[in-house]
Design an enzyme around this catalytic site. Structure first.
Site, PDB file in Angstrom:
ATOM      1  N   CYS A 106      -0.966  -3.779   3.438  1.00  0.00           N
ATOM      2  CA  CYS A 106      -0.110  -4.133   4.561  1.00  0.00           C
ATOM      3  C   CYS A 106      -0.607  -5.476   5.076  1.00  0.00           C
ATOM      4  O   CYS A 106      -1.542  -6.045   4.499  1.00  0.00           O
ATOM      5  CB  CYS A 106      -0.097  -3.062   5.667  1.00  0.00           C
ATOM      6  SG  CYS A 106      -1.622  -2.908   6.599  1.00  0.00           S
ATOM      7  N   ARG A 138      -1.129   0.494   8.918  1.00  0.00           N
ATOM      8  CA  ARG A 138      -0.491   1.314   7.886  1.00  0.00           C
ATOM      9  C   ARG A 138      -1.376   1.580   6.683  1.00  0.00           C
ATOM     10  O   ARG A 138      -1.531   2.728   6.240  1.00  0.00           O
ATOM     11  CB  ARG A 138       0.812   0.631   7.443  1.00  0.00           C
ATOM     12  CG  ARG A 138       1.876   0.561   8.505  1.00  0.00           C
ATOM     13  CD  ARG A 138       3.013  -0.361   8.110  1.00  0.00           C
ATOM     14  NE  ARG A 138       2.586  -1.759   8.084  1.00  0.00           N
ATOM     15  CZ  ARG A 138       3.362  -2.777   7.753  1.00  0.00           C
ATOM     16  NH1 ARG A 138       4.608  -2.544   7.368  1.00  0.00           N
ATOM     17  NH2 ARG A 138       2.906  -4.020   7.781  1.00  0.00           N
ATOM     18  N   ASP A 172       5.706  -1.995  10.744  1.00  0.00           N
ATOM     19  CA  ASP A 172       4.367  -2.175  11.285  1.00  0.00           C
ATOM     20  C   ASP A 172       4.326  -1.596  12.700  1.00  0.00           C
ATOM     21  O   ASP A 172       5.076  -2.033  13.568  1.00  0.00           O
ATOM     22  CB  ASP A 172       4.022  -3.664  11.310  1.00  0.00           C
ATOM     23  CG  ASP A 172       2.576  -3.928  11.696  1.00  0.00           C
ATOM     24  OD1 ASP A 172       1.881  -2.971  12.104  1.00  0.00           O
ATOM     25  OD2 ASP A 172       2.139  -5.083  11.573  1.00  0.00           O
TER      26      ASP A 172
END
EC number: 3.1.3.48
Length: 596
Positions: free
Chosen positions: A451, A457, A559
């Site tokens: 990520c 994440r 996100d």
């Protein structure tokens, strides 16, 4: 400065909009907040030369005709460096008034002695009073002694052990909403815990940094009383009620309405603040239950996000603050425009989208019938509603936000069309990657998850995959250039609900060694995939999107860094489904079985 059009004040606020003396220079800190923008417009329209302290460039405030100069603020922490910056700025410009628009900049001024000239320019309360206001438990203790109704509450000290739960839902509040985590000032939002799992996870994540106040949940809508005091005496007051809050289970107001004067509410507010000999602005938040009972929620010792409504209703707090700074006594406002509404256009569009998707059977969500909510936007044409920052004498702000809204809507439409195209293209690529795994003679033993920052994440997915893919080495990394960063508190709390502990997580930057070692690489979104393609084009044949393993085949998993707690939980739920889908995938299952 740009030529200033003459004002047309109404009868209620005529005394509040007179020109300030001598083109005095004022500084508004955190001026890119909605309260900060309202201050810039109010003080500028009154004749002040306004300097804006901004947290980052590109805000609506910079478009205001009354923004005379812009100063990019340092980070909130270390506070000593920020305070040195502020002192140097004041020495250069000799401000007549300094306005801290948020708690972040208020903390800088709070560090100065009460007799310091710069602090006195800010018109803020004493240290003891601010400390009581910022500590939710101390606020409740004061209210109890004064006979003011509060929700049933109990305090758990930092590092302590959570008590046995009494009932759900319950409200968990950090004793201080601003805490220092890994050298950064972080905001911890209130959590409404529906069950023991959420409650326990919240305590586990918060107690290392702050004490916690657990309260009963009080249904109803929020009511705010905004005041300006001088040495314990009230000068101005205003009451508003929240109509829309985003997120729906409770948060910042996106639509508010000026209420009529309420003697009981004002008496309770003054009963609370006068023993503190309050000085400056404050917003006291109350909750009015369906049975009419008023419960104290908290004291905000700063300006409030709904300040645009206060101004639209005819109570010009920023100009009154300036008059106080100049040693004058602001004239009282006998009445305000009851029923006037103010809307944060950008955020209320998000509220509208959430309201359309909302589960109306959920008693914790503050919803409205969608048709009535949509028609409510027409109120601006009847003169009884204003949109935050939109003024006929400062059209550049309205123009900039309109462009932003149009871009947001156009981006949503284009994104939807683009996602359909991408879904087809990446779906084919995904199947090719999975087919390639199936054809391998050896099982997949090393998986890399990506990520952007490697603090939200990908670390959550890494730890979850480690428990659900036995025999497989799982790594994660990010594109952010700085390693060693910790996960944000709200994510740590949410991750606990899924059995993942990120309290000691520290990020790492993606390296070629990570890529070379990996046999399957999983990205979170299209931006991750594009970045990876640019840096490691040769590894694209073993790279796909993690969300495509989910039953919903999501192209992107958003996100959660800037999302609220409930939205973050939803993101982690999607990640959990995707990891489960990965574990059940034919190619992966066979490889995991062989690796055992």
């Amino acid at each position: 400065m740009i030529w200033q059009a003459p004002q047309q004040p109404n009868d209620n606020d005529r005394s509040q909009t007179r020109k300030v003396a001598g083109q005095a220079t004022v500084l508004v800190l955190d001026a890119d907040s909605r309260a900060g923008l309202a201050c810039v417009q109010s003080l500028g329209a009154a004749g002040a030369k306004v300097h804006a302290g901004l947290r980052k460039a590109g805000s609506l405030t910079e478009r205001s005709r009354w923004c005379h100069a812009v100063h990019l603020q340092p980070s909130y922490e270390p506070a000593e460096h920020a305070l040195a910056w502020l002192l140097e700025l004041d020495a250069a410009h000799a401000y007549a008034l300094v306005v801290p628009a948020t708690e972040g900049s208020l903390r800088w001024l709070r560090m100065l002695p009460e007799s310091h000239p710069l602090r006195q320019k800010a018109q803020i309360a004493s240290d003891a009073s601010i400390d009581i206001a910022l500590d939710k438990d101390k606020t409740c203790e004061l209210a109890r002694t004064l006979g003011i109704n509060i929700p049933t509450s109990r305090r758990i000290e930092q590092g302590g052990t959570p008590p046995t739960a009494h009932g759900f839902p319950c409200v968990l509040k950090p004793l201080r909403s601003k805490v220092i985590v890994a050298g950064r000032l972080e905001t911890i939002a209130v959590v409404v815990a529906r069950d023991a799992k959420t409650r326990d996870a919240t305590y586990s994540a918060w107690l290392p940094y702050t004490g916690v106040q657990e309260q009963e949940w009080v249904p109803g809508r929020g009511v705010g009383v905004e005041v300006l005091y001088r040495d314990g005496e009230p000068l101005l007051e205003f009451i508003h009620e929240r109509l829309h809050e985003y997120p729906l289970q409770g948060g910042a107001s996106t639509l508010r309405r000026a209420s009529s004067s309420d003697p009981e509410l004002l008496e309770l507010t003054h009963r609370l603040l006068q023993p503190l000999r309050w000085h400056g602005v404050a917003m006291v938040e109350w909750r009015r239950a369906p049975d009419g009972r008023l419960c104290l929620m908290e004291i905000n010792p700063r300006l409030w996000g709904s300040l645009p409504l206060t101004l639209a209703a005819g109570v010009n707090i920023p100009v009154a603050m300036f008059e106080m700074a100049m040693g004058e006594t602001p004239k009282s406002v006998r009445a305000w425009k009851v029923g006037m509404r103010a809307r944060n256009a950008t955020e209320d569009l998000r509220w509208l989208a959430a309201d359309l998707r909302a589960d109306r059977s959920d008693p914790l969500l503050l919803t409205e019938p969608p048709l009535r909510a949509a028609l409510g936007w027409l109120g601006v044409f009847g003169g009884r509603e204003r949109w935050d920052g939109w003024r006929l004498d400062d059209l550049a702000v309205a123009g900039a936000e309109t462009k932003g809204l149009l871009r947001m809507l156009a981006k949503a439409v284009v994104s939807r069309l683009f996602r359909r195209f991408q879904a087809t293209r990446l779906g084919l690529h995904h199947r090719a990657v999975v087919d390639g795994i199936r054809r391998r003679e050896k099982p997949v033993r090393r998986v890399l998850i990506l990520c952007y920052g490697n603090i939200c994440r990908s670390p959550f997915a890494e730890m979850l995959a480690m428990s659900r893919l036995p025999g497989v080495e799982v790594m994660s990394g990010g594109f952010h250039p700085k390693s060693g960063r910790s996960s944000p508190p709200h994510l740590v709390v949410a991750a606990r609900e899924f059995g993942v502990d990120l309290t000691r997580w520290r990020s790492q930057v993606l390296t070629p060694e990570h890529v070379d070692r990996s046999e399957l690489i999983l990205a979170m979104d299209l931006e991750n995939l594009d970045r990876f393609k640019q840096q490691f084009p040769s590894a694209l044949a073993r790279t796909t999107l993690l969300g495509l393993f989910s039953p919903s085949c999501r192209l992107e998993i958003p996100d959660p860094y800037n999302l609220n707690y409930e939205q973050t939980r939803q993101v982690l739920q999607e990640l959990s489904k995707a990891i489960d889908g990965l574990a059940r995938s034919d190619a992966i299952v066979s490889n995991v079985f062989v690796s055992r």
